[in-house]
Design an enzyme around this catalytic site. Structure first.
Site, PDB file in Angstrom:
ATOM      1  N   LYS A 138      -8.763 -33.388 -24.258  1.00 43.45           N
ATOM      2  CA  LYS A 138      -9.811 -32.523 -24.039  1.00 43.45           C
ATOM      3  C   LYS A 138      -9.751 -31.485 -25.109  1.00 43.45           C
ATOM      4  O   LYS A 138     -10.955 -31.030 -25.438  1.00 43.45           O
ATOM      5  CB  LYS A 138      -9.762 -31.890 -22.647  1.00 43.45           C
ATOM      6  CG  LYS A 138      -9.609 -32.707 -21.421  1.00 43.45           C
ATOM      7  CD  LYS A 138     -10.641 -33.547 -20.961  1.00 43.45           C
ATOM      8  CE  LYS A 138     -10.438 -34.531 -20.005  1.00 43.45           C
ATOM      9  NZ  LYS A 138      -9.923 -35.874 -20.732  1.00 43.45           N
ATOM     10  N   GLU A 222      -9.544 -22.339 -18.878  1.00 47.99           N
ATOM     11  CA  GLU A 222     -10.892 -22.075 -18.850  1.00 47.99           C
ATOM     12  C   GLU A 222     -11.300 -21.168 -17.841  1.00 47.99           C
ATOM     13  O   GLU A 222     -10.614 -21.025 -16.908  1.00 47.99           O
ATOM     14  CB  GLU A 222     -11.848 -23.459 -18.471  1.00 47.99           C
ATOM     15  CG  GLU A 222     -11.933 -24.749 -19.714  1.00 47.99           C
ATOM     16  CD  GLU A 222     -12.791 -25.761 -19.203  1.00 47.99           C
ATOM     17  OE1 GLU A 222     -12.863 -25.642 -17.901  1.00 47.99           O
ATOM     18  OE2 GLU A 222     -12.904 -26.619 -19.961  1.00 47.99           O
ATOM     19  N   HIS A 257     -11.291 -35.712  -5.850  1.00 49.59           N
ATOM     20  CA  HIS A 257     -11.857 -36.429  -7.111  1.00 49.59           C
ATOM     21  C   HIS A 257     -12.294 -37.584  -7.253  1.00 49.59           C
ATOM     22  O   HIS A 257     -12.078 -38.160  -8.322  1.00 49.59           O
ATOM     23  CB  HIS A 257     -10.565 -35.974  -8.094  1.00 49.59           C
ATOM     24  CG  HIS A 257     -10.236 -34.519  -8.071  1.00 49.59           C
ATOM     25  ND1 HIS A 257     -11.200 -33.619  -8.720  1.00 49.59           N
ATOM     26  CD2 HIS A 257      -9.031 -33.902  -7.858  1.00 49.59           C
ATOM     27  CE1 HIS A 257     -10.421 -32.336  -8.610  1.00 49.59           C
ATOM     28  NE2 HIS A 257      -9.371 -32.402  -8.130  1.00 49.59           N
ATOM     29  N   ARG A 314     -16.665 -45.391 -20.873  1.00 50.69           N
ATOM     30  CA  ARG A 314     -16.878 -46.610 -20.115  1.00 50.69           C
ATOM     31  C   ARG A 314     -17.958 -46.793 -19.625  1.00 50.69           C
ATOM     32  O   ARG A 314     -18.809 -45.814 -19.572  1.00 50.69           O
ATOM     33  CB  ARG A 314     -15.540 -46.841 -19.336  1.00 50.69           C
ATOM     34  CG  ARG A 314     -15.784 -45.635 -18.366  1.00 50.69           C
ATOM     35  CD  ARG A 314     -14.817 -45.973 -17.233  1.00 50.69           C
ATOM     36  NE  ARG A 314     -15.046 -45.072 -16.096  1.00 50.69           N
ATOM     37  CZ  ARG A 314     -14.739 -43.631 -16.107  1.00 50.69           C
ATOM     38  NH1 ARG A 314     -13.927 -43.317 -17.080  1.00 50.69           N
ATOM     39  NH2 ARG A 314     -15.043 -42.992 -15.006  1.00 50.69           N
TER      40      ARG A 314
HETATM   41  C1  MV4 Z   1     -13.440 -27.014 -13.558  1.00 49.32           C
HETATM   42  C2  MV4 Z   1     -13.874 -26.348 -12.194  1.00 49.32           C
HETATM   43  C3  MV4 Z   1     -14.244 -25.035 -12.294  1.00 49.32           C
HETATM   44  N1  MV4 Z   1     -14.029 -24.473 -13.414  1.00 49.32           N
HETATM   45  N2  MV4 Z   1     -13.394 -26.247 -14.564  1.00 49.32           N
HETATM   46  C4  MV4 Z   1     -11.933 -31.381 -11.471  1.00 49.32           C
HETATM   47  C5  MV4 Z   1     -11.742 -32.520 -12.219  1.00 49.32           C
HETATM   48  C6  MV4 Z   1     -11.787 -32.260 -13.644  1.00 49.32           C
HETATM   49  N3  MV4 Z   1     -12.317 -33.380 -14.440  1.00 49.32           N
HETATM   50  C7  MV4 Z   1     -12.507 -31.233 -13.917  1.00 49.32           C
HETATM   51  N4  MV4 Z   1     -12.640 -30.454 -12.591  1.00 49.32           N
HETATM   52  C8  MV4 Z   1     -13.208 -29.196 -12.332  1.00 49.32           C
HETATM   53  N5  MV4 Z   1     -13.022 -28.467 -13.434  1.00 49.32           N
HETATM   54  C9  MV4 Z   1     -13.722 -25.038 -14.420  1.00 49.32           C
HETATM   55  N6  MV4 Z   1     -13.723 -24.284 -15.492  1.00 49.32           N
HETATM   56  C10 MV4 Z   1     -13.833 -27.244 -11.042  1.00 49.32           C
HETATM   57  C11 MV4 Z   1     -13.423 -28.906 -10.995  1.00 49.32           C
HETATM   58  C12 MV4 Z   1     -13.636 -29.630 -10.006  1.00 49.32           C
HETATM   59  C13 MV4 Z   1     -14.493 -30.630  -9.811  1.00 49.32           C
HETATM   60  C14 MV4 Z   1     -15.259 -30.919 -10.822  1.00 49.32           C
HETATM   61  C15 MV4 Z   1     -15.990 -32.271 -10.702  1.00 49.32           C
HETATM   62  C16 MV4 Z   1     -16.099 -32.755  -9.572  1.00 49.32           C
HETATM   63  C17 MV4 Z   1     -15.383 -32.376  -8.353  1.00 49.32           C
HETATM   64  C18 MV4 Z   1     -14.361 -31.166  -8.578  1.00 49.32           C
HETATM   65  C19 MV4 Z   1     -13.648 -30.957  -7.533  1.00 49.32           C
HETATM   66  C20 MV4 Z   1     -13.056 -30.029  -7.599  1.00 49.32           C
HETATM   67  C21 MV4 Z   1     -12.746 -29.020  -8.841  1.00 49.32           C
END
Ligand code: MV4
Length: 528
Positions: A138, A222, A257, A314
């Site tokens: 990332k 972040e 997730h 993918r």
């Molecule tokens: C975040 C966020 C809030 N703020 N980043 C969770 C998995 C990862 N791929 C990214 N995720 C998140 N990143 C910032 N700066 C909240 C999440 C997140 C989330 C994101 C997508 C789908 C479901 C989620 C469930 C909880 C938290």
């Protein structure tokens, strides 16, 4: 040769057909279950031989039965079969396959596998190893994108070296902040931090979790987006420099997730926003030198600001909703792109029509915390009909193994608008019967009946809220359930036996006798 309802120009189609001469002769599918079946179908439509691989426990699986050839690749443990690069390449060589489709999961985002395929002279149907590697980190991806005017969540583009450094950045962008593993995804090594006092401790635990999960303890920071939506953009890039976007998918309905229901278009995205998100997605892909099918994930806040999160290199589980709204066949296009063909349409020719919603049918028990529910499928009644697509890896008599992801099938409803797509899906879910194991089918009726869902008011907390609402409700003492089971049993028992046991349950003249024997047998089967 038409891939959907794109306008078909005679000149372009002639070129398209001529290009088929260099098409692959045989493709090995390095996967199992519904996605392996999906790819086999595309191969068959394109006149390409398909090769399945299978672990011991999968010897009777559907993908093995549907492929033209099948090769055993070892024990049930994924590490010794579907994740074993040498065994898969060996099967590819023995079968004479000239390309490999990795599906999703397993080796699909493993750059070493893509590299090994290239070295073996077998085309990996996906991006290059270099593009995959770039997107695997990332922080590297973020540094690489810095010149390309990509909207990121405010934060650092490099790993944190100390709690003091983390505190300085956090102070500047404001709490709450998110600590994330550079090698991460799926929430592993992720921590939300609300203040300075929690920061050092959270940083240390995030770093050690990332080290354990990915062998890489790099953690960056972040600003936390509260109650975000997860919306992703599908892209396709050919090997001649053309990249197009195919609209978004709303993926906010997740649990731990794990996506549960996805739709396209997102009820939150208007044409202007779609256009801007699509252009960002194309810029990300082009900056990475990306080829083939890919997905750009965005976090979206309540004010419709969107931020690039990560890229999935993918074909995704939820690709059918994009196929239904674009009329394109993404697996056909992946194969054609890998064979060196140019995209047969331009961005202007991509038109989105209607609405599609996908339910992921898992072998898990909604009444027992969604615990996996493997076992033999004793009876299977599968829905179809107008506006219904079903991509399934199960069949009646098959035993769902415990070793792998419990995704059984995907049920997709399609309609001219969201309401019709949902109505068709509810109708089809009610037709779906999977006997012998538990599935999460009932969960989708709850989601689709939910008022917030119907209004399109979704965010990543939606499903947890829905589940805690129903969990808190007082449960009955089970009397209704017992009565229903008793009624079911009596309805299939021979009326004469029932009369002997308890006269009061004797069949009324004309009713039980008139009931179809087929119906009775069906119910009786279902109760086993
Ligand atoms: C975040 C966020 C809030 N703020 N980043 C969770 C998995 C990862 N791929 C990214 N995720 C998140 N990143 C910032 N700066 C909240 C999440 C997140 C989330 C994101 C997508 C789908 C479901 C989620 C469930 C909880 C938290």
């Amino acid at each position: 040769m038409v891939d959907g309802w794109l306008p078909s120009h005679p000149v372009r189609m002639a070129k398209w057909a001529a290009a088929l001469v260099s098409m692959f002769r045989k493709i090995l599918i390095a996967n199992r279950g519904e996605i392996a079946v999906r790819v086999i179908r595309a191969c068959r439509e394109l006149g390409i031989q398909s090769v399945a691989v299978y672990s011991d426990v999968d010897r009777a699986s559907l993908h093995v039965r549907k492929a033209d050839e099948a090769y055993p690749i070892g024990p049930s443990a994924a590490a010794e079969s579907y994740l074993n690069i040498d065994k898969i390449l060996d099967a590819a060589r023995r079968s004479g396959a000239d390309a490999i489709h990795p599906g999703y999961g397993f080796l699909s985002e493993n750059s070493r596998f893509a590299h090994a395929c290239a070295t073996a002279g077998i085309k990996f149907i996906g991006p290059t190893a270099a593009a995959m590697e770039l997107m695997g980190s990332k922080t590297r991806a973020r540094q690489h994108m810095e010149q390309a005017n990509i909207p990121f969540v405010p934060g650092t583009a490099h790993g944190l070296n100390s709690p003091e450094e983390a505190a300085r950045v956090a102070e500047k962008i404001g709490y709450p902040v998110m600590l994330k593993a550079a090698a991460g995804g799926g929430g592993k090594g992720m921590r939300m931090v609300h203040g300075r006092d929690q920061l050092a401790c959270a940083l240390e635990s995030a770093q050690s979790e990332a080290e354990r999960a990915f062998g890489d303890g790099e953690v960056y920071l972040e600003k936390a987006i509260m109650n975000p939506r997860h919306i992703e953009m599908q892209i396709l890039a050919d090997e001649h420099g053309t990249t197009v976007y195919l609209g978004e998918r709303e993926c906010s309905i997740q649990r731990r997730h794990q996506k549960v229901l996805e739709e396209s278009p997102s009820p939150f995205v208007d044409q202007d926003m779609r256009c801007r998100m699509g252009e960002v997605a194309v810029r990300v892909a082009q900056a990475a030198g990306y080829t083939n099918a890919g997905t750009i994930e965005f976090l979206v806040d309540q004010h419709k600001n969107f931020y690039f999160l990560e890229m999935n290199t993918r074909l995704q589980v939820e690709h059918p909703v994009t196929e239904l709204t674009t009329g394109l066949d993404l697996v056909h296009l992946q194969i054609r792109i890998a064979a060196g063909e140019k995209l047969p349409f331009t961005q202007d020719e991509v038109c989105l029509r209607g609405h599609a919603i996908e339910c992921r049918i898992y072998a898990e028990d909604p009444d027992n915390n969604f615990f996996p529910s493997p076992g033999k499928i004793t009876l299977l009644l599968a829905p179809s009909g107008p506006g219904i697509r079903r991509d399934s890896g199960m069949y009646e008599g098959w035993t769902v193994p415990i070793e792998y992801d419990p995704l059984l099938a995907k049920l997709i409803g399609y309609g001219s608008d969201r309401k019709q797509a949902a109505a068709r899906l509810v109708r089809a879910l009610n037709e779906y019967f999977v006997g012998g194991i538990k599935t999460n089918i009932s969960l989708f009726r709850r989601i689709l009946n939910d008022e917030e869902f119907q209004q399109g008011r979704l965010d990543t907390g939606f499903l947890d809220r829905l589940l805690s609402r129903t969990r808190d409700q007082p449960r009955d003492d089970g009397a209704a359930e017992i009565a229903a089971i008793a009624a079911g049993l009596f309805s299939v028992l021979d009326p004469t036996t029932v009369v002997q046991t308890n006269g009061s349950f004797g069949a009324l003249p004309g009713t039980a006798a008139a009931a179809s024997n087929w119906k009775k047998t069906g119910r009786s089967e279902a109760l086993h």
